[in-house]
Motif scaffolding. Structure first.
Motif, PDB file in Angstrom:
ATOM      1  N   ALA A 153      35.496 -12.145 -24.562  1.00  0.00           N
ATOM      2  CA  ALA A 153      34.379 -11.624 -24.711  1.00  0.00           C
ATOM      3  C   ALA A 153      33.158 -12.338 -23.522  1.00  0.00           C
ATOM      4  O   ALA A 153      33.546 -13.316 -22.807  1.00  0.00           O
ATOM      5  CB  ALA A 153      33.748 -11.873 -25.505  1.00  0.00           C
ATOM      6  N   ASP A 154      31.518 -11.644 -24.078  1.00  0.00           N
ATOM      7  CA  ASP A 154      31.062 -11.618 -22.771  1.00  0.00           C
ATOM      8  C   ASP A 154      29.920 -13.010 -23.589  1.00  0.00           C
ATOM      9  O   ASP A 154      29.180 -13.318 -22.445  1.00  0.00           O
ATOM     10  CB  ASP A 154      30.041 -10.676 -21.866  1.00  0.00           C
ATOM     11  CG  ASP A 154      30.885  -9.364 -21.355  1.00  0.00           C
ATOM     12  OD1 ASP A 154      32.224  -9.534 -20.756  1.00  0.00           O
ATOM     13  OD2 ASP A 154      30.937  -8.545 -21.999  1.00  0.00           O
ATOM     14  N   ALA A 195      25.989 -25.855 -19.887  1.00  0.00           N
ATOM     15  CA  ALA A 195      25.901 -25.051 -19.777  1.00  0.00           C
ATOM     16  C   ALA A 195      25.586 -24.654 -18.406  1.00  0.00           C
ATOM     17  O   ALA A 195      26.573 -23.509 -18.193  1.00  0.00           O
ATOM     18  CB  ALA A 195      24.772 -24.625 -21.091  1.00  0.00           C
ATOM     19  N   LYS A 196      25.370 -24.879 -17.967  1.00  0.00           N
ATOM     20  CA  LYS A 196      24.890 -25.177 -15.830  1.00  0.00           C
ATOM     21  C   LYS A 196      26.351 -25.481 -15.555  1.00  0.00           C
ATOM     22  O   LYS A 196      26.874 -24.423 -14.452  1.00  0.00           O
ATOM     23  CB  LYS A 196      23.709 -26.196 -15.549  1.00  0.00           C
ATOM     24  CG  LYS A 196      22.475 -25.756 -15.900  1.00  0.00           C
ATOM     25  CD  LYS A 196      21.605 -26.083 -16.068  1.00  0.00           C
ATOM     26  CE  LYS A 196      20.266 -25.586 -15.856  1.00  0.00           C
ATOM     27  NZ  LYS A 196      18.966 -26.782 -15.734  1.00  0.00           N
ATOM     28  N   SER A 197      27.463 -26.068 -15.993  1.00  0.00           N
ATOM     29  CA  SER A 197      28.286 -26.339 -15.337  1.00  0.00           C
ATOM     30  C   SER A 197      29.066 -25.291 -15.690  1.00  0.00           C
ATOM     31  O   SER A 197      30.164 -24.745 -14.594  1.00  0.00           O
ATOM     32  CB  SER A 197      29.388 -27.756 -16.146  1.00  0.00           C
ATOM     33  OG  SER A 197      29.411 -28.072 -16.790  1.00  0.00           O
ATOM     34  N   LYS A 198      29.027 -24.931 -16.861  1.00  0.00           N
ATOM     35  CA  LYS A 198      29.889 -23.545 -17.117  1.00  0.00           C
ATOM     36  C   LYS A 198      29.517 -22.121 -17.108  1.00  0.00           C
ATOM     37  O   LYS A 198      30.250 -20.990 -16.766  1.00  0.00           O
ATOM     38  CB  LYS A 198      30.584 -23.545 -18.518  1.00  0.00           C
ATOM     39  CG  LYS A 198      30.877 -24.650 -19.191  1.00  0.00           C
ATOM     40  CD  LYS A 198      32.411 -24.589 -18.276  1.00  0.00           C
ATOM     41  CE  LYS A 198      33.406 -25.572 -18.889  1.00  0.00           C
ATOM     42  NZ  LYS A 198      34.669 -26.228 -18.201  1.00  0.00           N
ATOM     43  N   GLY A 199      28.269 -22.110 -15.934  1.00  0.00           N
ATOM     44  CA  GLY A 199      27.596 -21.196 -15.048  1.00  0.00           C
ATOM     45  C   GLY A 199      27.954 -20.008 -16.733  1.00  0.00           C
ATOM     46  O   GLY A 199      27.465 -18.612 -16.268  1.00  0.00           O
ATOM     47  N   VAL A 200      27.224 -20.662 -18.178  1.00  0.00           N
ATOM     48  CA  VAL A 200      26.698 -19.413 -18.715  1.00  0.00           C
ATOM     49  C   VAL A 200      25.319 -20.076 -19.649  1.00  0.00           C
ATOM     50  O   VAL A 200      25.073 -20.757 -19.176  1.00  0.00           O
ATOM     51  CB  VAL A 200      27.599 -19.719 -20.026  1.00  0.00           C
ATOM     52  CG1 VAL A 200      29.048 -18.948 -19.476  1.00  0.00           C
ATOM     53  CG2 VAL A 200      27.305 -21.213 -20.854  1.00  0.00           C
ATOM     54  N   PRO A 249      21.889 -19.556 -15.832  1.00  0.00           N
ATOM     55  CA  PRO A 249      22.390 -20.351 -16.871  1.00  0.00           C
ATOM     56  C   PRO A 249      22.079 -21.990 -17.359  1.00  0.00           C
ATOM     57  O   PRO A 249      20.892 -22.282 -16.649  1.00  0.00           O
ATOM     58  CB  PRO A 249      24.303 -21.235 -15.914  1.00  0.00           C
ATOM     59  CG  PRO A 249      23.935 -19.880 -14.964  1.00  0.00           C
ATOM     60  CD  PRO A 249      22.539 -19.451 -14.633  1.00  0.00           C
ATOM     61  N   GLY A 250      22.678 -22.289 -18.177  1.00  0.00           N
ATOM     62  CA  GLY A 250      21.599 -23.335 -19.331  1.00  0.00           C
ATOM     63  C   GLY A 250      20.764 -23.110 -20.025  1.00  0.00           C
ATOM     64  O   GLY A 250      21.335 -21.735 -20.913  1.00  0.00           O
ATOM     65  N   LEU A 251      19.899 -23.164 -20.659  1.00  0.00           N
ATOM     66  CA  LEU A 251      19.179 -23.356 -22.145  1.00  0.00           C
ATOM     67  C   LEU A 251      18.034 -22.622 -22.177  1.00  0.00           C
ATOM     68  O   LEU A 251      17.395 -23.401 -21.277  1.00  0.00           O
ATOM     69  CB  LEU A 251      19.304 -25.053 -22.958  1.00  0.00           C
ATOM     70  CG  LEU A 251      18.302 -24.869 -24.418  1.00  0.00           C
ATOM     71  CD1 LEU A 251      19.290 -24.433 -25.515  1.00  0.00           C
ATOM     72  CD2 LEU A 251      18.072 -26.203 -24.634  1.00  0.00           C
ATOM     73  N   ALA A 252      18.324 -21.666 -22.165  1.00  0.00           N
ATOM     74  CA  ALA A 252      16.978 -21.030 -22.400  1.00  0.00           C
ATOM     75  C   ALA A 252      15.872 -20.607 -23.078  1.00  0.00           C
ATOM     76  O   ALA A 252      16.743 -20.748 -24.694  1.00  0.00           O
ATOM     77  CB  ALA A 252      17.489 -19.041 -22.199  1.00  0.00           C
ATOM     78  N   LEU A 274      32.249 -22.907 -27.683  1.00  0.00           N
ATOM     79  CA  LEU A 274      31.913 -21.860 -27.359  1.00  0.00           C
ATOM     80  C   LEU A 274      31.560 -21.670 -25.955  1.00  0.00           C
ATOM     81  O   LEU A 274      31.777 -20.901 -24.585  1.00  0.00           O
ATOM     82  CB  LEU A 274      31.016 -20.951 -27.886  1.00  0.00           C
ATOM     83  CG  LEU A 274      30.970 -20.969 -29.307  1.00  0.00           C
ATOM     84  CD1 LEU A 274      29.418 -20.641 -30.006  1.00  0.00           C
ATOM     85  CD2 LEU A 274      32.273 -19.673 -29.401  1.00  0.00           C
ATOM     86  N   ILE A 275      30.728 -23.050 -25.570  1.00  0.00           N
ATOM     87  CA  ILE A 275      30.241 -22.485 -23.609  1.00  0.00           C
ATOM     88  C   ILE A 275      31.351 -23.451 -23.079  1.00  0.00           C
ATOM     89  O   ILE A 275      31.790 -23.000 -22.170  1.00  0.00           O
ATOM     90  CB  ILE A 275      29.208 -23.900 -23.948  1.00  0.00           C
ATOM     91  CG1 ILE A 275      27.775 -23.453 -24.382  1.00  0.00           C
ATOM     92  CG2 ILE A 275      28.786 -24.465 -22.407  1.00  0.00           C
ATOM     93  CD1 ILE A 275      27.197 -24.492 -24.520  1.00  0.00           C
ATOM     94  N   GLU A 276      32.636 -24.478 -23.860  1.00  0.00           N
ATOM     95  CA  GLU A 276      33.661 -24.905 -23.009  1.00  0.00           C
ATOM     96  C   GLU A 276      34.688 -23.390 -23.050  1.00  0.00           C
ATOM     97  O   GLU A 276      35.356 -23.334 -21.495  1.00  0.00           O
ATOM     98  CB  GLU A 276      34.560 -25.812 -23.366  1.00  0.00           C
ATOM     99  CG  GLU A 276      33.245 -26.910 -23.595  1.00  0.00           C
ATOM    100  CD  GLU A 276      33.576 -27.986 -22.486  1.00  0.00           C
ATOM    101  OE1 GLU A 276      34.572 -27.267 -21.399  1.00  0.00           O
ATOM    102  OE2 GLU A 276      33.098 -29.112 -22.511  1.00  0.00           O
ATOM    103  N   ALA A 277      35.043 -22.615 -23.497  1.00  0.00           N
ATOM    104  CA  ALA A 277      35.576 -21.276 -23.808  1.00  0.00           C
ATOM    105  C   ALA A 277      34.694 -20.025 -22.846  1.00  0.00           C
ATOM    106  O   ALA A 277      35.571 -19.178 -22.354  1.00  0.00           O
ATOM    107  CB  ALA A 277      35.249 -21.031 -24.892  1.00  0.00           C
ATOM    108  N   GLY A 278      33.927 -21.009 -21.871  1.00  0.00           N
ATOM    109  CA  GLY A 278      33.134 -19.714 -21.202  1.00  0.00           C
ATOM    110  C   GLY A 278      32.161 -18.744 -21.599  1.00  0.00           C
ATOM    111  O   GLY A 278      31.953 -17.639 -20.960  1.00  0.00           O
ATOM    112  N   LEU A 279      31.902 -19.025 -22.323  1.00  0.00           N
ATOM    113  CA  LEU A 279      31.028 -18.108 -23.676  1.00  0.00           C
ATOM    114  C   LEU A 279      29.555 -18.200 -23.386  1.00  0.00           C
ATOM    115  O   LEU A 279      28.988 -19.031 -23.630  1.00  0.00           O
ATOM    116  CB  LEU A 279      31.398 -17.593 -25.018  1.00  0.00           C
ATOM    117  CG  LEU A 279      32.775 -17.307 -25.063  1.00  0.00           C
ATOM    118  CD1 LEU A 279      33.027 -17.142 -26.267  1.00  0.00           C
ATOM    119  CD2 LEU A 279      32.721 -15.798 -24.647  1.00  0.00           C
ATOM    120  N   ASN A 280      28.188 -17.257 -23.001  1.00  0.00           N
ATOM    121  CA  ASN A 280      26.714 -16.961 -23.721  1.00  0.00           C
ATOM    122  C   ASN A 280      27.002 -17.718 -25.047  1.00  0.00           C
ATOM    123  O   ASN A 280      27.841 -16.583 -25.614  1.00  0.00           O
ATOM    124  CB  ASN A 280      26.711 -15.912 -22.269  1.00  0.00           C
ATOM    125  CG  ASN A 280      26.665 -16.146 -21.674  1.00  0.00           C
ATOM    126  OD1 ASN A 280      26.143 -16.595 -20.265  1.00  0.00           O
ATOM    127  ND2 ASN A 280      28.063 -14.777 -20.753  1.00  0.00           N
TER     128      ASN A 280
END
Length: 333
Positions: A72-73, A125-130, A317-320, A93-99
């Motif tokens: 999933a994206d 989120a920034k560390s995982k690029g999402v 990436p990060g909290l938006a 969810l973030i750890e799984a690399g999901l936005n």
């Protein structure tokens, strides 16, 4: 990422289900997995849960099993209103690399009341690029982004007032109960203190308006009071006797330099009022915009979430917050 946005649905309640149905209708999106803790839904085909043909997507009890055979994206998260209750889900969810695009009201502007959790989620989120984003109709549009969009034609803004009147008699049973309809004044007060009766996210909406207009808030005040019936009223869900609550009157005010420059007023009641949304800006020029009949909460929340997915994926990436993303646009058919 493929041309079609691959969506994981995390939470298949009323709103989560509406979102899944809308995603299924969109040619630019594909549902690939679903997670829900309800034993009656686990293992069920997602489409058949809604009386549709089989979609070939089966509801999993947890994220790990959902992602075993799917990529999933982005995850659409619809399980709770308060960040402390859902932060573990978001972090998984973030750890799984999901936005993430979530309907959690706290997440619309978590720096206001949950600054430590906001920093934690932003850093992860920034560390995982999402990217992680909280939105909906309110907060997320009617009482914040809609206001700021209207302010774009003003040379200056001196005061903001937003009114939202909702005919709750036409809404789903859980929402009618959330208004406190049918409770005594004492029961109403007790349930406002637990958070069972009130609409979450109003202080966050005030903070978003202030940030968007460049105002520095001194404080935000919020009140929730019952609207008392003078005659019997009934809906398909409940009955209200004289002296009991018809629903709630909720206000949030943002103070700047000691003055209440932002006023948000919500009434949700079951005596069939004429619903509307209204934004009044004291500015140059002044603006007074009214949505006759109001904006349907569940349908609009579904639309805002789905229409925001592409922007969330394109964001840094990060909290938006809504201040970081462009206005969500509808899908022409």
């Amino acid at each position: 990422m493929t041309d079609s946005i691959r969506v994981l649905h995390y939470g298949i309640g009323h709103v989560g289900g509406e979102i899944a149905r809308l995603v299924h209708r969109r040619p630019d999106m594909t549902s690939v997995a679903a997670v829900d803790a309800d034993p009656s839904k686990i293992g069920a085909d997602l489409g058949m849960l809604f009386g549709d043909d089989a979609w070939g997507i089966f509801v999993s009890p947890d994220l790990k099993s959902a992602l075993q055979d799917a990529e999933a994206d982005i995850a659409i998260h619809t399980t709770g209103s308060f960040l402390p209750q859902v932060v573990d889900q978001l972090e998984e969810l973030i750890e799984a690399g999901l936005n993430i695009c979530s309907t959690c009201e706290d997440l619309s502007y978590p720096a206001l009341k949950r600054p430590e959790l906001a920093r934690r989620l932003d850093g992860l989120a920034k560390s995982k690029g999402v990217t992680i984003h909280g939105t909906g109709v309110n907060p997320g549009f009617i009482m914040d982004k809609f206001v700021l969009a209207i302010s774009g034609v003003c040379q200056e803004v001196r005061h903001v007032r937003v009114e939202r009147i909702v005919d709750a008699s036409k809404r789903r049973p859980p929402l009618q109960l959330k208004t406190g309809a049918g409770l005594s004044p004492e029961e109403f007060l007790a349930q406002t203190e637990t958070g069972a009766v009130r609409h979450a996210g109003y202080q966050e909406a005030v903070a978003l308006i202030a940030a968007g207009l460049g105002w520095k808030l001194d404080r935000v005040e919020e009140t929730v009071k019952p609207i008392i019936a003078t005659e019997p009223v009934s809906t398909d869900v409940l009955s209200v006797e004289p002296g009991q609550s018809l629903g709630l009157h909720q206000e949030a005010r943002g103070f700047v330099a000691g003055r209440p420059l932002i006023e948000l007023i919500l009434e949700m009641r079951v005596d069939r009022p004429e619903g509307y949304d209204r934004v009044v800006l004291d500015g140059i020029p002044p603006m007074d915009v009214k949505v006759i009949g109001g904006t349907h909460g569940d349908r609009a929340t579904t639309a805002v979430v789905v229409n925001s997915l592409a922007s969330v994926l394109a964001a840094k990436p990060g909290l938006a917050t809504i201040l970081d993303l462009p206005l969500a646009l509808g899908w022409g058919v």
